[in-house]
Design a protein around this motif. Structure first.
Motif, PDB file in Angstrom:
ATOM      1  N   ALA A   1       2.367  -3.772   4.686  1.00 30.52           N
ATOM      2  CA  ALA A   1       2.250  -3.279   6.060  1.00 30.52           C
ATOM      3  C   ALA A   1       3.590  -2.737   6.563  1.00 30.52           C
TER       4      ALA A   1
ATOM      5  N   GLU B   1       4.336   0.557   4.871  1.00 30.62           N
ATOM      6  CA  GLU B   1       3.511   1.619   5.457  1.00 30.62           C
ATOM      7  C   GLU B   1       4.047   2.024   6.833  1.00 30.62           C
ATOM      8  N   GLU B   2       4.421   1.032   7.648  1.00 28.25           N
ATOM      9  CA  GLU B   2       4.951   1.326   8.989  1.00 28.25           C
ATOM     10  C   GLU B   2       6.201   2.196   8.927  1.00 28.25           C
TER      11      GLU B   2
ATOM     12  N   ASP C   1       7.799   7.701  17.997  1.00 29.96           N
ATOM     13  CA  ASP C   1       7.118   6.412  18.061  1.00 29.96           C
ATOM     14  C   ASP C   1       6.509   6.149  19.444  1.00 29.96           C
TER      15      ASP C   1
END
Length: 132
Positions: free
Chosen positions: A44, A47-48, A131
């Motif tokens: 995770a 991927e982030e 973001d």
């Protein structure tokens, strides 16, 4: 025969990438965005940050050495519980180290270093805008 200058690679060295992951995860842990006991899954996180798992693994190992993360069998990495005193001690230690590193680095800074720092700052600010 005259040597031809090779263009510099713009690729980020893996160590620099792992250090960047350490910094981002440290900020998330100390700000409370990643609460104590939260499982930190390598997949995770990779991927982030849009990176491979190798620098994530290195970063988690580093953070475990700092006491911010615990490596737990069959669970992987989890955010460690820190007391307010431990958090204050980490901030104080970091302040002392960063001040020392700056004092040592400033006399050796070149114009090229300043240019690269500016480019990095611009990229960081763009990533923050992206973001949001």
């Amino acid at each position: 025969m005259e040597a031809v200058a090779q263009p510099k690679s713009s690729a980020i060295p893996r160590q620099s990438l792992a250090a960047a992951v350490v910094e981002r995860l440290r900020e998330k842990i100390l700000s409370g965005e990643l609460p104590e006991g939260e499982q930190l899954r390598q997949e995770a996180i990779a991927e982030e940050f849009e990176i491979s798992r190798i620098p994530v693994r290195e970063a988690l190992s580093h953070l475990a050495g700092e006491g911010l993360v615990k490596i737990v069998g069959n669970r992987g990495a989890v955010v460690a519980a820190l007391s307010p005193d431990e958090i204050m001690q980490l901030f104080e230690t970091r302040a002392v180290l960063e001040k020392y590193m700056l004092r040592e680095a400033i006399p050796n800074i070149t114009d090229d270093d300043l240019r690269r720092a500016e480019e990095t700052l611009v990229q960081y600010e763009q990533s923050l805008e992206h973001d949001s």
